[in-house]
Scaffold this active site. Structure first.
Site, mmCIF file in Angstrom:
data_model
loop_
_atom_site.group_PDB
_atom_site.id
_atom_site.type_symbol
_atom_site.label_atom_id
_atom_site.label_comp_id
_atom_site.label_asym_id
_atom_site.label_seq_id
_atom_site.Cartn_x
_atom_site.Cartn_y
_atom_site.Cartn_z
ATOM 1 N N SER A 1 -28.392 -68.814 -40.882
ATOM 2 C CA SER A 1 -29.178 -68.504 -42.087
ATOM 3 C C SER A 1 -29.288 -69.721 -43.003
ATOM 4 C CB SER A 1 -28.495 -67.390 -42.883
ATOM 5 O OG SER A 1 -29.150 -66.182 -42.742
ATOM 6 N N GLU B 1 -36.089 -60.727 -43.018
ATOM 7 C CA GLU B 1 -37.265 -61.329 -42.356
ATOM 8 C C GLU B 1 -38.140 -60.260 -41.718
ATOM 9 O OE1 GLU B 1 -37.933 -64.626 -42.054
ATOM 10 O OE2 GLU B 1 -36.041 -65.670 -42.427
ATOM 11 N N GLY B 2 -38.174 -59.082 -42.327
ATOM 12 C CA GLY B 2 -38.927 -57.956 -41.781
ATOM 13 C C GLY B 2 -37.991 -57.060 -41.002
ATOM 14 N N THR B 3 -37.975 -55.752 -41.387
ATOM 15 C CA THR B 3 -37.027 -54.837 -40.735
ATOM 16 C C THR B 3 -37.477 -54.551 -39.295
ATOM 17 O OG1 THR B 3 -38.195 -52.823 -41.350
ATOM 18 C CG2 THR B 3 -36.625 -53.697 -42.981
HETATM 19 P P1 TGC Z 1 -51.696 -58.705 -44.632
HETATM 20 O O1 TGC Z 1 -52.960 -58.257 -45.306
HETATM 21 O O2 TGC Z 1 -51.406 -58.240 -43.253
HETATM 22 O O3 TGC Z 1 -51.626 -60.315 -44.636
HETATM 23 C C1 TGC Z 1 -51.916 -61.108 -45.759
HETATM 24 C C2 TGC Z 1 -52.334 -62.482 -45.260
HETATM 25 O O4 TGC Z 1 -51.226 -63.083 -44.552
HETATM 26 C C3 TGC Z 1 -51.586 -63.309 -43.165
HETATM 27 N N1 TGC Z 1 -50.372 -62.978 -42.374
HETATM 28 C C4 TGC Z 1 -49.603 -63.876 -41.773
HETATM 29 N N2 TGC Z 1 -49.728 -65.205 -41.640
HETATM 30 C C5 TGC Z 1 -48.764 -65.850 -40.958
HETATM 31 N N3 TGC Z 1 -47.693 -65.233 -40.419
HETATM 32 C C6 TGC Z 1 -47.532 -63.900 -40.544
HETATM 33 N N4 TGC Z 1 -46.455 -63.301 -40.013
HETATM 34 C C7 TGC Z 1 -48.510 -63.162 -41.238
HETATM 35 N N5 TGC Z 1 -48.666 -61.856 -41.549
HETATM 36 C C8 TGC Z 1 -49.818 -61.742 -42.240
HETATM 37 C C9 TGC Z 1 -52.750 -62.404 -42.909
HETATM 38 O O5 TGC Z 1 -53.558 -62.889 -41.854
HETATM 39 C C10 TGC Z 1 -53.474 -62.467 -44.248
HETATM 40 O O6 TGC Z 1 -54.116 -63.732 -44.323
HETATM 41 P P2 TGC Z 1 -55.473 -63.934 -45.182
HETATM 42 O O7 TGC Z 1 -55.786 -65.382 -45.026
HETATM 43 O O8 TGC Z 1 -56.471 -63.010 -44.530
HETATM 44 O O9 TGC Z 1 -55.181 -63.502 -46.584
HETATM 45 O O10 TGC Z 1 -50.495 -58.357 -45.613
HETATM 46 P P3 TGC Z 1 -49.836 -56.967 -45.969
HETATM 47 O O11 TGC Z 1 -49.603 -56.944 -47.436
HETATM 48 O O12 TGC Z 1 -50.647 -55.833 -45.376
HETATM 49 O O13 TGC Z 1 -48.397 -57.065 -45.282
HETATM 50 C C11 TGC Z 1 -48.197 -56.849 -43.982
HETATM 51 C C12 TGC Z 1 -46.653 -56.822 -43.656
HETATM 52 C C13 TGC Z 1 -46.049 -55.479 -44.024
HETATM 53 C C14 TGC Z 1 -46.543 -57.038 -42.164
HETATM 54 C C15 TGC Z 1 -45.906 -57.934 -44.414
HETATM 55 O O14 TGC Z 1 -45.897 -57.706 -45.754
HETATM 56 C C16 TGC Z 1 -44.488 -58.131 -43.936
HETATM 57 O O15 TGC Z 1 -44.274 -58.859 -43.006
HETATM 58 N N6 TGC Z 1 -43.487 -57.480 -44.611
HETATM 59 C C17 TGC Z 1 -42.076 -57.753 -44.358
HETATM 60 C C18 TGC Z 1 -41.507 -58.553 -45.495
HETATM 61 C C19 TGC Z 1 -40.500 -59.566 -45.035
HETATM 62 O O16 TGC Z 1 -40.379 -59.907 -43.885
HETATM 63 N N7 TGC Z 1 -39.744 -60.098 -45.992
HETATM 64 C C20 TGC Z 1 -38.831 -61.139 -45.713
HETATM 65 C C21 TGC Z 1 -38.322 -61.798 -46.971
HETATM 66 S S1 TGC Z 1 -37.587 -63.385 -46.697
HETATM 67 C C22 TGC Z 1 -36.162 -63.089 -45.894
HETATM 68 O O17 TGC Z 1 -35.820 -62.024 -45.532
HETATM 69 C C23 TGC Z 1 -35.338 -64.286 -45.659
HETATM 70 S S2 TGC Z 1 -33.799 -64.016 -44.936
HETATM 71 C C24 TGC Z 1 -33.443 -65.637 -44.590
HETATM 72 C C25 TGC Z 1 -32.141 -65.888 -43.959
HETATM 73 O O18 TGC Z 1 -31.104 -65.785 -44.643
HETATM 74 O O19 TGC Z 1 -32.157 -66.304 -42.776
HETATM 75 P P1 FAD Z 2 -37.192 -51.499 -47.928
HETATM 76 O O1 FAD Z 2 -38.472 -52.232 -47.844
HETATM 77 O O2 FAD Z 2 -36.954 -50.637 -49.114
HETATM 78 O O3 FAD Z 2 -37.049 -50.626 -46.606
HETATM 79 C C1 FAD Z 2 -36.108 -49.548 -46.487
HETATM 80 C C2 FAD Z 2 -36.400 -48.821 -45.171
HETATM 81 O O4 FAD Z 2 -37.717 -48.279 -45.220
HETATM 82 C C3 FAD Z 2 -36.349 -49.747 -43.959
HETATM 83 O O5 FAD Z 2 -35.762 -49.071 -42.882
HETATM 84 C C4 FAD Z 2 -37.816 -50.020 -43.668
HETATM 85 O O6 FAD Z 2 -38.053 -50.340 -42.298
HETATM 86 C C5 FAD Z 2 -38.436 -48.703 -44.069
HETATM 87 N N1 FAD Z 2 -39.867 -48.853 -44.405
HETATM 88 C C6 FAD Z 2 -40.424 -49.548 -45.428
HETATM 89 N N2 FAD Z 2 -41.752 -49.476 -45.383
HETATM 90 C C7 FAD Z 2 -42.070 -48.719 -44.305
HETATM 91 C C8 FAD Z 2 -43.291 -48.286 -43.708
HETATM 92 N N3 FAD Z 2 -44.497 -48.643 -44.182
HETATM 93 N N4 FAD Z 2 -43.236 -47.502 -42.605
HETATM 94 C C9 FAD Z 2 -42.015 -47.162 -42.073
HETATM 95 N N5 FAD Z 2 -40.824 -47.548 -42.581
HETATM 96 C C10 FAD Z 2 -40.863 -48.315 -43.682
HETATM 97 N N6 FAD Z 2 -35.459 -61.959 -49.024
HETATM 98 C C11 FAD Z 2 -35.982 -63.124 -49.507
HETATM 99 O O7 FAD Z 2 -37.071 -63.161 -50.054
HETATM 100 N N7 FAD Z 2 -35.273 -64.303 -49.372
HETATM 101 C C12 FAD Z 2 -34.056 -64.356 -48.785
HETATM 102 O O8 FAD Z 2 -33.452 -65.441 -48.675
HETATM 103 C C13 FAD Z 2 -33.479 -63.141 -48.307
HETATM 104 N N8 FAD Z 2 -32.217 -63.136 -47.793
HETATM 105 C C14 FAD Z 2 -31.611 -61.944 -47.506
HETATM 106 C C15 FAD Z 2 -30.249 -61.921 -47.188
HETATM 107 C C16 FAD Z 2 -29.607 -60.709 -46.956
HETATM 108 C C17 FAD Z 2 -28.136 -60.679 -46.685
HETATM 109 C C18 FAD Z 2 -30.351 -59.489 -46.993
HETATM 110 C C19 FAD Z 2 -29.693 -58.165 -46.719
HETATM 111 C C20 FAD Z 2 -31.699 -59.508 -47.294
HETATM 112 C C21 FAD Z 2 -32.338 -60.730 -47.580
HETATM 113 N N9 FAD Z 2 -33.678 -60.759 -47.995
HETATM 114 C C22 FAD Z 2 -34.231 -61.946 -48.454
HETATM 115 C C23 FAD Z 2 -34.417 -59.519 -48.196
HETATM 116 C C24 FAD Z 2 -34.925 -58.863 -46.914
HETATM 117 O O9 FAD Z 2 -36.027 -59.546 -46.396
HETATM 118 C C25 FAD Z 2 -35.262 -57.405 -47.238
HETATM 119 O O10 FAD Z 2 -34.027 -56.729 -47.386
HETATM 120 C C26 FAD Z 2 -36.114 -56.752 -46.162
HETATM 121 O O11 FAD Z 2 -37.396 -57.339 -46.094
HETATM 122 C C27 FAD Z 2 -36.255 -55.231 -46.395
HETATM 123 O O12 FAD Z 2 -36.572 -54.956 -47.726
HETATM 124 P P2 FAD Z 2 -35.700 -53.847 -48.521
HETATM 125 O O13 FAD Z 2 -34.265 -54.189 -48.357
HETATM 126 O O14 FAD Z 2 -36.248 -53.771 -49.899
HETATM 127 O O15 FAD Z 2 -35.947 -52.505 -47.750
#
Ligand code: TGC
Ligand code: FAD
Length: 408
Positions: free
Chosen positions: A114, A387-389
């Site tokens: 990470s 990074e997305g559940t």
């Molecule tokens: P949507 O309308 O689908 O997309 C908006 C724009 O983004 C483009 N796009 C992407 N581009 C590159 N890579 C991807 N994976 C992309 N996904 C979408 C898409 O083409 C569009 O582009 P444009 O030019 O047309 O505007 O967006 P949406 O709002 O409907 O969202 C879709 C969804 C649910 C899949 C997205 O919001 C999502 O992936 N949600 C999960 C959130 C997430 O993964 N959060 C992570 C936070 S960071 C983290 O967890 C770091 S942990 C780090 C560590 O410690 O290792």
């Molecule tokens: P929620 O979005 O509230 O989801 C809760 C549950 O609901 C999940 O099971 C999910 O799959 C489900 N759910 C949500 N929407 C739907 C749907 N449409 N259909 C079906 N099921 C659904 N984020 C950053 O930005 N930067 C970081 O560096 C970072 N580091 C992290 C480090 C740790 C240790 C942890 C635990 C998290 C970190 N995150 C970071 C955040 C992480 O990306 C989020 O926890 C993750 O994206 C899920 O968001 P949430 O926890 O709010 O869960």
């Protein structure tokens, strides 16, 4: 020698002198598909993990402390941005080398991987991809060398899976923007010198803002009480009328595509990385099964133990082939976000299953920190979620194959 732990200077880490007997496992001779550079990178990182991570990691995880002294070493082995250009602080290697490095790091601990994922893919990459030349020259060499620690702020308290709903915002105020809002669950935030923060501007567009430690109104409190990723530090980012100079805004992106493209880069690394945790659990379980005797024979001789081990190596091998192919596509710039989602989801779920089965093979010893399996298992609960559940990635695949959006 003094070390910084969670921002506080401490004595040198306690060394457990635990011998790390790990050997790689390559059931389908996938090494034959790799280049010499990949194998050299893997060996270098494996040696580093054995020398620097394995002897201390259980102690740090036990104390829920982040081994911050490893940032410099990670920089030295080229773990920050392995596939970014060298002139901008990266390693100048290909995407397969990047994946292999993440795999070896996560073999040691998901929290160590990470550290590298966030620094390279979520902080250096957006500055490299969307930053001005001035921003690149100012931040990337220091991030690449570990002099600066970075974090990535996308998730908010009320917007995790759905970052498009974010309320963190910037308002124009002459030469600066005024930043307000809060981010949650941010890896490395309490330590970070720079935070790449995603915020909505007055037109509703998502902008990337580089926030520096010490800016008035900016704080990054630590989140305590995690049973997972205990050797990694996680916190919040709180912005109360933070004045950010306009030159700190990434000029070349104004859309959610910015942060999501960074996630694609990091998810790719996790797809490789989680297999490392699985390999470590399998390796430990295999060795234990050959040594532990019950009913007068090694437990590895019982069919039920063999079923567990055979299924583990089968699933690991399938995942290894999937990420290798993904890597070859990524090297040609052809890996799609949906393909990356499939591999991230598959590797994380597979690794968690392997960790649980490995824990069973270790019997009662499996719940102790004599072995790495329980630590990996707890870590992988986070890796499955961040990074997305697991389910969000399933929906990405579902949307890709049907053309129908089931998120909203
Ligand atoms: P949507 O309308 O689908 O997309 C908006 C724009 O983004 C483009 N796009 C992407 N581009 C590159 N890579 C991807 N994976 C992309 N996904 C979408 C898409 O083409 C569009 O582009 P444009 O030019 O047309 O505007 O967006 P949406 O709002 O409907 O969202 C879709 C969804 C649910 C899949 C997205 O919001 C999502 O992936 N949600 C999960 C959130 C997430 O993964 N959060 C992570 C936070 S960071 C983290 O967890 C770091 S942990 C780090 C560590 O410690 O290792
Ligand atoms: P929620 O979005 O509230 O989801 C809760 C549950 O609901 C999940 O099971 C999910 O799959 C489900 N759910 C949500 N929407 C739907 C749907 N449409 N259909 C079906 N099921 C659904 N984020 C950053 O930005 N930067 C970081 O560096 C970072 N580091 C992290 C480090 C740790 C240790 C942890 C635990 C998290 C970190 N995150 C970071 C955040 C992480 O990306 C989020 O926890 C993750 O994206 C899920 O968001 P949430 O926890 O709010 O869960």
């Amino acid at each position: 020698m003094a070390h910084l732990e969670n921002g506080v200077a401490t004595a040198a880490p306690k060394v457990q002198n635990k011998t790390d007997l790990y050997e790689g496992h390559d059931y389908y001779n996938i090494d034959e598909l790799l280049e010499d550079d990949h194998l050299l990178a893997r060996q270098a990182v494996r040696d580093w993990v054995k020398a620097e991570v394995s002897p201390i990691i259980e102690d740090y995880a036990n104390r829920a402390a982040c081994p911050t002294h490893l940032f410099k070493g990670l920089a030295e082995i080229g773990a920050f941005g392995p596939s970014l250009p060298m002139e901008y602080g990266g390693g100048g290697m290909d995407e397969i080398a990047y994946g292999i490095i993440m795999q070896e790091l996560e073999r040691g601990d998901s929290g160590i991987r990470s550290m590298a994922s966030v620094q390279g893919s979520l902080v250096m990459y957006p500055i490299y991809k969307y930053g001005s030349e001035e921003q690149k020259r100012k931040y990337l060499p220091k991030l690449g060398s570990g002099e600066f620690i970075g974090c990535f702020g996308l998730t908010e308290p009320d917007h995790g899976s759905n970052p498009s709903g974010m309320i963190t915002n910037i308002k124009d105020d002459g030469d600066s923007y005024i930043l307000n809002g809060a981010k949650m669950w941010i890896t490395n935030s309490p330590l970070a010198d720079v935070a790449v923060v995603w915020a909505r501007d007055e037109e509703g567009k998502i902008r990337g803002v580089i926030v520096e430690k010490g800016m008035k109104g900016f704080s990054a409190p630590e989140i305590h009480g995690k049973w997972s990723l205990r050797a990694s530090i996680t916190g919040e980012l709180v912005f109360e009328d933070v004045r950010v100079p306009k030159k700190n805004v990434l000029p070349n992106i104004a859309s959610l595509r910015g942060p999501l493209s960074c996630l694609s880069k990091a998810r790719y690394g996790i797809a490789w990385g989680a297999i490392g945790a699985a390999l470590d659990c399998y390796d430990s379980a295999l060795r234990y099964s050959q040594q532990r005797v019950q009913f007068g024979r090694p437990i590895g001789g019982f069919q039920l133990t063999q079923k567990k081990l055979a299924e583990m190596i089968t699933e690991i091998t399938k995942a290894q082939l999937l990420v290798w192919r993904l890597g070859t596509l990524a090297n040609k710039g052809k890996a799609t976000p949906a393909q990356i989602s499939m591999a991230k989801r598959n590797s994380c779920a597979m690794a968690l299953d392997v960790a649980r089965e490995a824990r069973q093979i270790h019997g009662g010893m499996g719940i102790t920190n004599e072995y790495s399996v329980m630590r990996h298992m707890m870590n992988l609960e986070t890796v499955l979620t961040y990074e997305g559940t697991h389910d969000i990635h399933l929906l990405i695949t579902g949307m890709d194959v049907t053309g129908l959006n089931a998120f909203k």
